[in-house]
Design a protein around this motif. Structure first.
Motif, PDB file in Angstrom:
ATOM      1  N   LEU A 196      32.947  35.433  36.371  1.00 22.43           N
ATOM      2  CA  LEU A 196      31.971  35.541  37.461  1.00 22.43           C
ATOM      3  C   LEU A 196      31.314  34.190  37.744  1.00 22.43           C
ATOM      4  CD1 LEU A 196      31.319  38.117  38.939  1.00 22.43           C
ATOM      5  CD2 LEU A 196      29.418  38.513  37.382  1.00 22.43           C
TER       6      LEU A 196
ATOM      7  N   ALA B  66      33.730  31.580  39.177  1.00 26.83           N
ATOM      8  CA  ALA B  66      33.976  31.857  40.600  1.00 26.83           C
ATOM      9  C   ALA B  66      32.801  31.372  41.435  1.00 26.83           C
ATOM     10  CB  ALA B  66      34.201  33.352  40.811  1.00 26.83           C
TER      11      ALA B  66
ATOM     12  N   GLY C  56      37.418  38.652  46.510  1.00 30.39           N
ATOM     13  CA  GLY C  56      36.206  39.214  45.907  1.00 30.39           C
ATOM     14  C   GLY C  56      36.497  40.477  45.127  1.00 30.39           C
ATOM     15  N   LEU C  57      37.376  41.337  45.693  1.00 28.42           N
ATOM     16  CA  LEU C  57      37.757  42.563  44.985  1.00 28.42           C
ATOM     17  C   LEU C  57      38.463  42.233  43.673  1.00 28.42           C
ATOM     18  CD1 LEU C  57      39.023  45.028  47.737  1.00 28.42           C
ATOM     19  CD2 LEU C  57      37.040  45.269  46.234  1.00 28.42           C
TER      20      LEU C  57
ATOM     21  N   ILE D  66      37.925  39.622  41.771  1.00 29.67           N
ATOM     22  CA  ILE D  66      36.871  39.266  40.812  1.00 29.67           C
ATOM     23  C   ILE D  66      36.235  40.539  40.267  1.00 29.67           C
ATOM     24  CG2 ILE D  66      34.674  38.070  40.485  1.00 29.67           C
ATOM     25  CD1 ILE D  66      35.396  36.291  42.850  1.00 29.67           C
ATOM     26  N   LEU D  67      35.870  41.431  41.201  1.00 25.06           N
ATOM     27  CA  LEU D  67      35.181  42.662  40.818  1.00 25.06           C
ATOM     28  C   LEU D  67      35.999  43.453  39.801  1.00 25.06           C
ATOM     29  CD1 LEU D  67      32.932  44.758  41.188  1.00 25.06           C
ATOM     30  CD2 LEU D  67      34.161  45.638  43.161  1.00 25.06           C
TER      31      LEU D  67
ATOM     32  N   VAL E 233      36.358  41.566  36.274  1.00 27.81           N
ATOM     33  CA  VAL E 233      35.102  41.543  35.530  1.00 27.81           C
ATOM     34  C   VAL E 233      34.730  42.959  35.100  1.00 27.81           C
ATOM     35  CG1 VAL E 233      32.670  40.941  35.617  1.00 27.81           C
ATOM     36  CG2 VAL E 233      34.339  39.481  36.739  1.00 27.81           C
ATOM     37  N   LEU E 234      34.940  43.916  35.993  1.00 29.15           N
ATOM     38  CA  LEU E 234      34.677  45.306  35.653  1.00 29.15           C
ATOM     39  C   LEU E 234      35.497  45.708  34.427  1.00 29.15           C
ATOM     40  CD1 LEU E 234      33.191  47.869  36.691  1.00 29.15           C
ATOM     41  CD2 LEU E 234      35.296  48.481  37.856  1.00 29.15           C
TER      42      LEU E 234
ATOM     43  N   ASN F 255      33.976  44.218  31.327  1.00 31.47           N
ATOM     44  CA  ASN F 255      32.695  44.846  30.987  1.00 31.47           C
ATOM     45  C   ASN F 255      32.882  46.245  30.409  1.00 31.47           C
ATOM     46  OD1 ASN F 255      31.527  42.553  31.914  1.00 31.47           O
ATOM     47  ND2 ASN F 255      30.424  43.493  33.616  1.00 31.47           N
ATOM     48  N   LEU F 256      33.771  47.038  31.032  1.00 32.38           N
ATOM     49  CA  LEU F 256      34.009  48.392  30.518  1.00 32.38           C
ATOM     50  C   LEU F 256      34.615  48.323  29.121  1.00 32.38           C
ATOM     51  CD1 LEU F 256      35.419  50.162  33.706  1.00 32.38           C
ATOM     52  CD2 LEU F 256      33.183  50.481  32.658  1.00 32.38           C
TER      53      LEU F 256
ATOM     54  N   ASP G 155      31.973  47.356  26.645  1.00 30.28           N
ATOM     55  CA  ASP G 155      31.149  48.535  26.389  1.00 30.28           C
ATOM     56  C   ASP G 155      31.795  49.447  25.365  1.00 30.28           C
ATOM     57  OD1 ASP G 155      28.831  48.354  27.774  1.00 30.28           O
ATOM     58  OD2 ASP G 155      29.184  50.172  28.944  1.00 30.28           O
TER      59      ASP G 155
ATOM     60  N   ARG H  49      26.309  55.517  35.417  1.00 25.15           N
ATOM     61  CA  ARG H  49      26.975  54.628  34.479  1.00 25.15           C
ATOM     62  C   ARG H  49      27.950  53.703  35.212  1.00 25.15           C
ATOM     63  NH1 ARG H  49      31.339  56.268  29.893  1.00 25.15           N
ATOM     64  NH2 ARG H  49      31.689  54.174  29.101  1.00 25.15           N
TER      65      ARG H  49
ATOM     66  N   VAL I 228      27.599  49.608  35.400  1.00 29.90           N
ATOM     67  CA  VAL I 228      28.595  48.634  34.944  1.00 29.90           C
ATOM     68  C   VAL I 228      29.131  47.849  36.140  1.00 29.90           C
ATOM     69  CG1 VAL I 228      30.727  48.273  33.674  1.00 29.90           C
ATOM     70  CG2 VAL I 228      29.186  50.099  33.004  1.00 29.90           C
ATOM     71  N   GLY I 229      29.392  48.556  37.241  1.00 28.78           N
ATOM     72  CA  GLY I 229      29.905  47.899  38.439  1.00 28.78           C
ATOM     73  C   GLY I 229      28.919  46.898  39.012  1.00 28.78           C
TER      74      GLY I 229
ATOM     75  N   ALA J  45      29.324  43.660  37.543  1.00 22.83           N
ATOM     76  CA  ALA J  45      30.637  43.028  37.678  1.00 22.83           C
ATOM     77  C   ALA J  45      30.825  42.396  39.051  1.00 22.83           C
ATOM     78  CB  ALA J  45      31.742  44.052  37.430  1.00 22.83           C
ATOM     79  N   ILE J  46      29.941  42.705  39.976  1.00 17.10           N
ATOM     80  CA  ILE J  46      30.133  42.254  41.351  1.00 17.10           C
ATOM     81  C   ILE J  46      29.623  40.813  41.486  1.00 17.10           C
ATOM     82  CG2 ILE J  46      28.020  42.761  42.610  1.00 17.10           C
ATOM     83  CD1 ILE J  46      29.751  44.657  44.329  1.00 17.10           C
ATOM     84  N   ALA J  47      30.392  39.985  42.187  1.00 19.36           N
ATOM     85  CA  ALA J  47      29.951  38.605  42.403  1.00 19.36           C
ATOM     86  C   ALA J  47      28.905  38.603  43.512  1.00 19.36           C
ATOM     87  CB  ALA J  47      31.138  37.723  42.775  1.00 19.36           C
TER      88      ALA J  47
ATOM     89  N   PHE K 201      27.622  36.306  45.424  1.00 11.72           N
ATOM     90  CA  PHE K 201      27.932  35.592  46.662  1.00 11.72           C
ATOM     91  C   PHE K 201      28.877  36.401  47.533  1.00 11.72           C
ATOM     92  CE2 PHE K 201      31.044  34.077  43.550  1.00 11.72           C
ATOM     93  CZ  PHE K 201      32.238  34.131  44.242  1.00 11.72           C
ATOM     94  N   TRP K 202      29.770  37.150  46.879  1.00 11.29           N
ATOM     95  CA  TRP K 202      30.720  37.973  47.630  1.00 11.29           C
ATOM     96  C   TRP K 202      30.021  39.183  48.254  1.00 11.29           C
ATOM     97  CZ3 TRP K 202      32.979  42.934  46.379  1.00 11.29           C
ATOM     98  CH2 TRP K 202      34.055  43.280  47.226  1.00 11.29           C
TER      99      TRP K 202
ATOM    100  N   ARG L  64      20.261  51.219  33.135  1.00  5.42           N
ATOM    101  CA  ARG L  64      20.940  51.396  31.865  1.00  5.42           C
ATOM    102  C   ARG L  64      19.964  51.461  30.694  1.00  5.42           C
ATOM    103  NH1 ARG L  64      26.023  48.534  30.318  1.00  5.42           N
ATOM    104  NH2 ARG L  64      25.922  48.322  28.076  1.00  5.42           N
TER     105      ARG L  64
END
Lengths: 281, 337
Positions: A209, A212, A250-251, A253-254, A257-258, A261-262, A265, B133, B137-138, B141-143, B145-146, B219
Motif C-alpha cells: 500500500l 503504491a 487500484g483493484l 492493490i485492493l 493487500v486484502l 490482511n485476511l 488475521d 468484519r 478488513v477491506g 486494504a484500500i489505497a 489515493f485510489w 474492529r
C-alpha cells in the motif's frame, strides 16, 4: 502445519491465502500470463485509451498499452518490493529486539529509545523525508520503507524476549551453561516466530500500500515501470473519460493487500487462539 | 490525576527531543555533503564553500546540533528553498487545513465506527458481524489515493453533486482567519453560504480519510464489547432485569470503549499519513500537499519541518488520548503506567 490447518478451517482466512497464492503465481509466470508482455515498456499510440473489450479486457492506457498486461507485470514488482522491504526490516528489527530484550542496561535503553523515536512519527512522513533526502526512486523508496518499518519488529521481538527471559526453561538453559546467543537464537527466537510471522504478513500488505502511494506521489517507481500506484497517477489526467484506467490497477492493490490482511488475521488467530481475531495489530 | 497528567507530559518530551536529533542527523548524514545538495548540481566549489559558511556547516557537528535544537525549539525552521518564505510561516498557514480534514474524518469514523462495532458484537458471528468484519478488513486494504479518485469520478465528475477539489468555492473568498478552520471561521463571520460550501468540500476528502480509521474503530469496539459481555457484572445486570440494549449501550460500551480510545490516538498518525494522499488528490491546501511539493522541489528544510511538526502534533494527541482514557477509566491512572 497446525497453523495451516487452522487457516483452512476459517473460510475468510482461506480466501486471503488464495488471493496471496494467486498473486504469487501471477508474479512468477507474469511474462507468460500477460497477453502483451512487451507492453511494460512499448507504446502503441494508435490504440490509446480504448475502453475494455475482448481484445483488451481492462482497456488501454494513455500510451496504448494493455492495462491487463501491465497489472499482471506489476504484480511481480509489488511483491518483490514488499518482500525486500519486510525482509530488511526483519533483519534490522529482530536482532535489535533480541538484544534489547535480553539485557537491561544502557544499550537496551538506547536501542528502545531509538525505536520509540522512529515510532513517534507517522511512518509515511518519515519515509517521505528519507526518500527525498536520498534522491527519489524505487530503490530509495525501498530503503526508506525498510528503515521506517523495522521498529515494529523490534517492538514485537522485544516484548517476546522480555516475557521469555524470566521463563523457567530459559533459567534451566542458563543453568546448564548454554551460551546466551544459543538461548536467544535456538530457544527464544522460535518462540517469537509466530508473532514475527503475523507482523510480517500484515507488513507485506502495508508495504504494498505504501509503496503504491509513493509511486502515486512520484517518489517511488518511475515511468515506464508498470507500478500500480504510478498507473493510477498517470490516469488522473484522462478522467472522467477513461474510467477503466485507474480502476483496475487500484483493484489489484485492493485485492492483494486484502489477501495479506485476511491471511495475517487468520495467522494471528492460529498463533494465539485466545485472541480469536478480535484484538488489533 | 494531575500527577498522572504531568508525568505523561514529561514522558513525551524525550521522544520529541529524540525526533529533533533524528531529523538533524538525517539532514546532515544522508545528503552526503548538505552544502553541495543545497547549492545544486551546477555549483562551483567556491559557491559550495560560501553556502557552507552561510549555513554554519563548517562548524563542529556538536555546535551545529545545538544550533539546530535552539532554532527548532524557537520555531525557526529556516527559509523554504522553493518559495523563499519562512517555513514556519507556511506551515502555520497550512496546519489548520490538515487539522480540519483530520478531525472531520476522525469524527465521522468515531460516530459510525463505535455503533458499527457495537452492533457487530451484539450479532456475534451473525450476518451483521460478517459484513462489519469484511468492511473492517477491506477498509484497511484500500489505497486512499485510489478511493479518492474513484469518489471524485463518481460523485464529482459523473453525478456532479459534490465539488471536485479545494476547500471552498473560490468566488466566495475566505472568511477572516480566527482559527484557520473554515468550518468554524465561516460561522464566526456569520456567513452560512461559506459554511455550506466548506461543508460540501470536506465531504469527499473526509470520507476517504475516515474509511481506514472507521475500520479500525469498529474492529476494536467489537472486540472490546465482546470481552466486556463476558464479565460478571453483565451477567448480574441481566439477571437483575436490565434490557439488552440499555445494558449494551450504557454499561458495556463505557467499559469496552477504553481500548478504542487508545486506538484513536494511534490512528491519528495513520490519519496524518493518509492525509498526504487525500490532500494530493483533492488539492487540499494542507501539510500533505506541502510535503509533496517539498519533495518534488527538493526543499528539504520544509520537509524536515513537516516531519517535526507532525511528530509534535502526534505526541500531543497521544498525551491527550492517555488523559482522556484516564478520565473515562480512572483505573488507568492508578495503575501508574
Amino acid at each position: 502445519m497446525t497453523a495451516l490447518r487452522h487457516i483452512l478451517r476459517d473460510p475468510v482466512a482461506t480466501f486471503g491465502l488464495l488471493l496471496v497464492l494467486a498473486a504469487v503465481v501471477v508474479a512468477l509466470f507474469a511474462p507468460w500470463l500477460a497477453p502483451y508482455p512487451d507492453d511494460a515498456f512499448e507504446s502503441h499510440l494508435l490504440q490509446r485509451l480504448r475502453a475494455p473489450s475482448a481484445e483488451f479486457p481492462f482497456g488501454t492506457d494513455n500510451l496504448g498499452r494493455d492495462i491487463l498486461s501491465r497489472v499482471i507485470l506489476g504484480t511481480r514488482d509489488a511483491l518483490t518490493v514488499a518482500l525486500a522491504v519486510v525482509g530488511a526490516a526483519i533483519a534490522i528489527g529482530v536482532p535489535v529486539g533480541l538484544l534489547a530484550g535480553w539485557r537491561e542496561g544502557w544499550l537496551a535503553e538506547t536501542l528502545m529509545r531509538v525505536t520509540d523515536v522512529f515510532l513517534a512519527v507517522p511512518q509515511l512522513i518519515l519515509a517521505l523525508a528519507l526518500g527525498q533526502l536520498m534522491a527519489p526512486g524505487i530503490g530509495t523508496a525501498m530503503v526508506a520503507l525498510a528503515l521506517t518499518y523495522w521498529p515494529f519488529f523490534a517492538r514485537t521481538v522485544f516484548a517476546e524476549t522480555r516475557r521469555l527471559r524470566g521463563a523457567l526453561f530459559v533459567d534451566a538453559l542458563a543453568g546448564i551453561g548454554a551460551h546466551p546467543a544459543r538461548i536467544l537464537l535456538l530457544h527464544v527466537l522460535p518462540n517469537a516466530a509466530p508473532a514475527i510471522l503475523v507482523r510480517a504478513t500484515i507488513g507485506m500488505g502495508f508495504t504494498i500500500l505504501t509503496a503504491a502511494l509513493l509511486g502515486f506521489l512520484g517518489v517511488g517507481a518511475a515511468p515506464p515501470s508498470p507500478d500500480w500506484g504510478l498507473m493510477v497517477s498517470e490516469a488522473r489526467q484522462h478522467l472522467p473519460e477513461a474510467w477503466w484506467f485507474p480502476t483496475f490497477p487500484g483493484l489489484a492493490i485492493l485485492l492483494l493487500v486484502l489477501g495479506f490482511n485476511l491471511l495475517g488475521d487468520g495467522l494471528r488467530d492460529a498463533a494465539d487462539p485466545r485472541l480469536r481475531r478480535s484484538r488489533g495489530h | 490525576m494531575a500527577l498522572y497528567i504531568l508525568r505523561r507530559v514529561l514522558l513525551a518530551l524525550p521522544a520529541l527531543l529524540g525526533l529533533i536529533l533524528l531529523t538533524f542527523v538525517l539532514s546532515r548524514v544522508i545528503p552526503g555533503d548538505p552544502a553541495a545538495a543545497l547549492a545544486g548540481d551546477a555549483a562551483t566549489p567556491a559557491q559550495i564553500a560560501a553556502i557552507r559558511a552561510q549555513y554554519g556547516l563548517d562548524r563542529p557537528i556538536l555546535e551545529q546540533a545545538v544550533v539546530h535544537l535552539r532554532q527548532v525549539v524557537t520555531g525557526d525552521f529556516g527559509t523554504s528553498a522553493f518559495s523563499g518564505r519562512p517555513v514556519a510561516e507556511e506551515i502555520w498557514q497550512r496546519l489548520p487545513a490538515t487539522l480540519e480534514l483530520t478531525f472531520a474524518a476522525l469524527l465521522l469514523a468515531t460516530l459510525l465506527g463505535i455503533p458499527l462495532g457495537l452492533v457487530a458484537a451484539l450479532d456475534h458471528n451473525g450476518p451483521v458481524d460478517h459484513v462489519v468484519r469484511l468492511l473492517s478488513v477491506g477498509g484497511l486494504a484500500i489505497a486512499g489515493f485510489w478511493l479518492a479518485i474513484m469518489l471524485q469520478l463518481v460523485f464529482a465528475m459523473d453525478l456532479d453533486i459534490l465539488p471536485l477539489r479545494g476547500r471552498i468555492d473560490v468566488p466566495l473568498g475566505l472568511p477572516p482567519r480566527v482559527t484557520g478552520l473554515l468550518l468554524v471561521d465561516s460561522l464566526l463571520a456569520g456567513r452560512p453560504d461559506m459554511f455550506w460550501s466548506a461543508c460540501r468540500h470536506v465531504v469527499l476528502p473526509a470520507v476517504t480519510l475516515a474509511l481506514p480509521a472507521l475500520a479500525t474503530i469498529a474492529r476494536f469496539t467489537r472486540s472490546g464489547v465482546l470481552e466486556t459481555l463476558q464479565k460478571d457484572f453483565v451477567l448480574y445486570a441481566r439477571a437483575a432485569g436490565y434490557g439488552r440494549v440499555r445494558l449494551a449501550a450504557i454499561y458495556v460500551l463505557r467499559n469496552a470503549v477504553t481500548v478504542t480510545v487508545t486506538q484513536i490516538g494511534l490512528l491519528f498518525g495513520a490519519l496524518i499519513s493518509g492525509a498526504v494522499a487525500v490532500e494530493a488528490v483533492f488539492d487540499w491546501p494542507g501539510l500533505g500537499t506541502y510535503a509533496v511539493q517539498a519533495i518534488l522541489s527538493a526543499d528539504y528544510k520544509a520537509l524536515l519541518a513537516v516531519t517535526l511538526v507532525v511528530g509534535a502534533v502526534y505526541a500531543v494527541v497521544n498525551v491527550a488520548v492517555d488523559v482522556a482514557q484516564a478520565i473515562i477509566d480512572p483505573r488507568v491512572a492508578e495503575d501508574g503506567r
